[in-house]
Write a protein that holds these residues in place. Structure first.
Motif, PDB file in Angstrom:
ATOM      1  N   ALA A   1      -6.461  -6.588   7.718  1.00 24.41           N
ATOM      2  CA  ALA A   1      -6.814  -5.715   8.837  1.00 24.41           C
ATOM      3  C   ALA A   1      -6.028  -4.415   8.776  1.00 24.41           C
ATOM      4  N   VAL A   2      -4.733  -4.502   8.510  1.00 23.04           N
ATOM      5  CA  VAL A   2      -3.874  -3.315   8.473  1.00 23.04           C
ATOM      6  C   VAL A   2      -4.209  -2.439   7.273  1.00 23.04           C
ATOM      7  N   VAL A   3      -4.255  -3.034   6.087  1.00 26.52           N
ATOM      8  CA  VAL A   3      -4.536  -2.248   4.882  1.00 26.52           C
ATOM      9  C   VAL A   3      -5.953  -1.664   4.951  1.00 26.52           C
ATOM     10  N   GLY A   4      -6.899  -2.466   5.433  1.00 22.16           N
ATOM     11  CA  GLY A   4      -8.275  -1.995   5.527  1.00 22.16           C
ATOM     12  C   GLY A   4      -8.461  -0.880   6.534  1.00 22.16           C
ATOM     13  N   ALA A   5      -7.553  -0.765   7.501  1.00 21.53           N
ATOM     14  CA  ALA A   5      -7.669   0.270   8.525  1.00 21.53           C
ATOM     15  C   ALA A   5      -7.193   1.628   8.028  1.00 21.53           C
ATOM     16  N   ILE A   6      -6.346   1.650   7.008  1.00 21.41           N
ATOM     17  CA  ILE A   6      -5.780   2.912   6.517  1.00 21.41           C
ATOM     18  C   ILE A   6      -6.821   3.623   5.667  1.00 21.41           C
ATOM     19  N   PRO A   7      -7.238   4.830   6.060  1.00 21.74           N
ATOM     20  CA  PRO A   7      -8.361   5.494   5.399  1.00 21.74           C
ATOM     21  C   PRO A   7      -7.983   6.268   4.132  1.00 21.74           C
ATOM     22  N   ARG A   8      -6.968   5.825   3.435  1.00 17.12           N
ATOM     23  CA  ARG A   8      -6.597   6.445   2.167  1.00 17.12           C
ATOM     24  C   ARG A   8      -5.978   5.374   1.288  1.00 17.12           C
ATOM     25  N   ARG A   9      -5.950   5.629  -0.012  1.00 21.15           N
ATOM     26  CA  ARG A   9      -5.348   4.647  -0.904  1.00 21.15           C
ATOM     27  C   ARG A   9      -3.837   4.685  -0.738  1.00 21.15           C
ATOM     28  N   ILE A  10      -3.269   3.531  -0.491  1.00 22.50           N
ATOM     29  CA  ILE A  10      -1.830   3.423  -0.331  1.00 22.50           C
ATOM     30  C   ILE A  10      -1.292   2.364  -1.296  1.00 22.50           C
ATOM     31  N   ALA A  11       0.001   2.381  -1.495  1.00 21.34           N
ATOM     32  CA  ALA A  11       0.667   1.312  -2.227  1.00 21.34           C
ATOM     33  C   ALA A  11       1.475   0.496  -1.225  1.00 21.34           C
ATOM     34  N   VAL A  12       1.823  -0.719  -1.605  1.00 15.23           N
ATOM     35  CA  VAL A  12       2.495  -1.633  -0.675  1.00 15.23           C
ATOM     36  C   VAL A  12       3.689  -2.272  -1.367  1.00 15.23           C
ATOM     37  N   LEU A  13       4.762  -2.448  -0.628  1.00 18.72           N
ATOM     38  CA  LEU A  13       5.883  -3.270  -1.080  1.00 18.72           C
ATOM     39  C   LEU A  13       5.566  -4.715  -0.702  1.00 18.72           C
ATOM     40  N   LEU A  14       5.417  -5.586  -1.701  1.00 20.37           N
ATOM     41  CA  LEU A  14       5.032  -6.973  -1.472  1.00 20.37           C
ATOM     42  C   LEU A  14       6.052  -7.924  -2.082  1.00 20.37           C
ATOM     43  N   LYS A  15       6.131  -9.127  -1.529  1.00 18.78           N
ATOM     44  CA  LYS A  15       7.073 -10.097  -2.084  1.00 18.78           C
ATOM     45  C   LYS A  15       6.677 -10.438  -3.523  1.00 18.78           C
ATOM     46  N   GLU A  16       7.681 -10.621  -4.333  1.00 17.93           N
ATOM     47  CA  GLU A  16       7.521 -10.727  -5.780  1.00 17.93           C
ATOM     48  C   GLU A  16       6.588 -11.867  -6.196  1.00 17.93           C
ATOM     49  N   SER A  17       6.595 -12.966  -5.463  1.00 24.00           N
ATOM     50  CA  SER A  17       5.804 -14.134  -5.861  1.00 24.00           C
ATOM     51  C   SER A  17       4.301 -13.843  -5.897  1.00 24.00           C
ATOM     52  N   LEU A  18       3.832 -12.873  -5.104  1.00 22.78           N
ATOM     53  CA  LEU A  18       2.400 -12.555  -5.073  1.00 22.78           C
ATOM     54  C   LEU A  18       1.928 -11.941  -6.392  1.00 22.78           C
ATOM     55  N   PHE A  19       2.848 -11.370  -7.147  1.00 24.06           N
ATOM     56  CA  PHE A  19       2.475 -10.728  -8.408  1.00 24.06           C
ATOM     57  C   PHE A  19       2.290 -11.750  -9.533  1.00 24.06           C
ATOM     58  N   LYS A  20       2.566 -13.014  -9.249  1.00 23.03           N
ATOM     59  CA  LYS A  20       2.395 -14.061 -10.254  1.00 23.03           C
ATOM     60  C   LYS A  20       0.985 -14.644 -10.247  1.00 23.03           C
ATOM     61  N   TRP A  21       0.167 -14.292  -9.232  1.00 24.53           N
ATOM     62  CA  TRP A  21      -1.203 -14.787  -9.190  1.00 24.53           C
ATOM     63  C   TRP A  21      -2.011 -14.163 -10.320  1.00 24.53           C
TER      64      TRP A  21
ATOM     65  N   ALA B   1      -3.821  -6.747 -10.638  1.00 22.02           N
ATOM     66  CA  ALA B   1      -4.465  -5.731  -9.800  1.00 22.02           C
ATOM     67  C   ALA B   1      -3.427  -5.031  -8.922  1.00 22.02           C
ATOM     68  N   PHE B   2      -2.494  -5.789  -8.352  1.00 21.02           N
ATOM     69  CA  PHE B   2      -1.437  -5.194  -7.539  1.00 21.02           C
ATOM     70  C   PHE B   2      -0.635  -4.173  -8.364  1.00 21.02           C
ATOM     71  N   ARG B   3      -0.269  -4.555  -9.578  1.00 21.28           N
ATOM     72  CA  ARG B   3       0.509  -3.646 -10.417  1.00 21.28           C
ATOM     73  C   ARG B   3      -0.302  -2.411 -10.793  1.00 21.28           C
ATOM     74  N   SER B   4      -1.586  -2.620 -11.106  1.00 18.56           N
ATOM     75  CA  SER B   4      -2.439  -1.488 -11.487  1.00 18.56           C
ATOM     76  C   SER B   4      -2.628  -0.520 -10.331  1.00 18.56           C
ATOM     77  N   ALA B   5      -2.578  -1.044  -9.094  1.00 21.13           N
ATOM     78  CA  ALA B   5      -2.710  -0.197  -7.906  1.00 21.13           C
ATOM     79  C   ALA B   5      -1.368   0.383  -7.470  1.00 21.13           C
ATOM     80  N   HIS B   6      -0.335   0.175  -8.304  1.00 22.34           N
ATOM     81  CA  HIS B   6       1.004   0.737  -8.080  1.00 22.34           C
ATOM     82  C   HIS B   6       1.748   0.086  -6.915  1.00 22.34           C
ATOM     83  N   PHE B   7       1.336  -1.144  -6.524  1.00 19.87           N
ATOM     84  CA  PHE B   7       2.118  -1.896  -5.566  1.00 19.87           C
ATOM     85  C   PHE B   7       3.444  -2.268  -6.228  1.00 19.87           C
TER      86      PHE B   7
END
Length: 250
Positions: free
Chosen positions: A81-101, A107-113
């Motif tokens: 809901a939050v990310v989808g509401a932002i009307p521009r491409r953003i990057a996010v600081l996410l917990k490291e474990s999500l990058f193991k999926w 995709a997260f890394r390619s989007a510069h998260f």
């Protein structure tokens, strides 16, 4: 649980079908835009398909240029809901474990998260510094200053990483409040309930008026601005009885 199963099955198929070709496209073109927006649009489609409505308010308050968006975090349901509401491409600081999926992590890394190891202080500081440099180079970011999901929907105390990033990068902070997500999907629950999530953009806070030595004051201002705008059942306990920090006059 049927709604959760629906999202799990069809979102997995969506990722498997679109993820690999879009990742290849991103590597070749160095343009993460199509990958990013395919992910956002796909997630929001499945969220709406299970009976969750997202209402967005205050878009006119978002300033031009690079911003640091900060939002409260109550549920797995508030992230799309939050990310989808932002009307521009953003990057996010996410917990490291999500990058193991598989696929999703790439995709997260390619989007510069940027991954954050919250259990290692030095690594977490390095992630914040990396994000700060990316903001200086023109990339807007989203960060959840509470650091983790609220157990009861109420706003928790903020860590200081977000305000330090904004002060160092010289960008405005755009507070966002998300209400209702904790009723759609409770913490540590896989059950999705139909309902409405409201995302509101609040007036930006000018971080350039603060020095690093004043980061605690800025942190209090952003926290209190968000707390005051949340419904009473999502405000910190006793918030209505405390003095509220205010940003300096323009």
């Amino acid at each position: 649980m049927l709604r959760t199963l629906f999202i799990a099955v069809f979102m997995s198929l969506y990722i498997l079908l679109l993820g690999p070709p879009l990742l290849v496209y991103t590597v070749i073109t160095k343009n993460p835009g199509p990958l990013y927006w395919a992910g956002i649009k796909g997630v929001m489609f499945f969220v709406r398909a299970v009976g969750v409505k997202v209402r967005v308010e205050g878009l006119e308050r978002i300033p031009q240029g690079v911003c640091l968006f900060v939002a409260n975090h109550t549920s797995a349901a508030d992230a799309p809901a939050v990310v989808g509401a932002i009307p521009r491409r953003i990057a996010v600081l996410l917990k490291e474990s999500l990058f193991k999926w598989p696929i999703v992590g790439q995709a997260f890394r390619s989007a510069h998260f940027i991954p954050v190891n919250r259990s290692a202080r030095d690594a977490a500081i390095a992630s914040v510094e990396k994000a700060t440099e990316a903001m200086k180079a023109g990339q807007s970011f989203l960060i959840y200053p509470e650091g983790t999901r609220s157990p009861d929907g109420r706003l928790q105390e903020f860590k200081k990483g977000a305000v330090v990033m904004a002060i160092k990068a010289g960008v405005p902070i755009v507070p966002m409040i998300c209400s209702g997500a904790h009723r759609v999907m409770e913490k540590r629950s896989l059950v999705i309930h139909p309902g409405e999530i409201v995302v509101e953009f609040l007036p930006p806070v000018d971080a350039s008026k603060y020095s690093l030595e004043e980061r605690d004051a800025l942190n209090d201002v952003v926290h209190d601005v968000m707390a005051a705008a949340l419904p009473p059942d999502q405000q910190p306990v006793g918030f209505s009885e405390k003095p509220v920090s205010q940003p300096p006059a323009a």
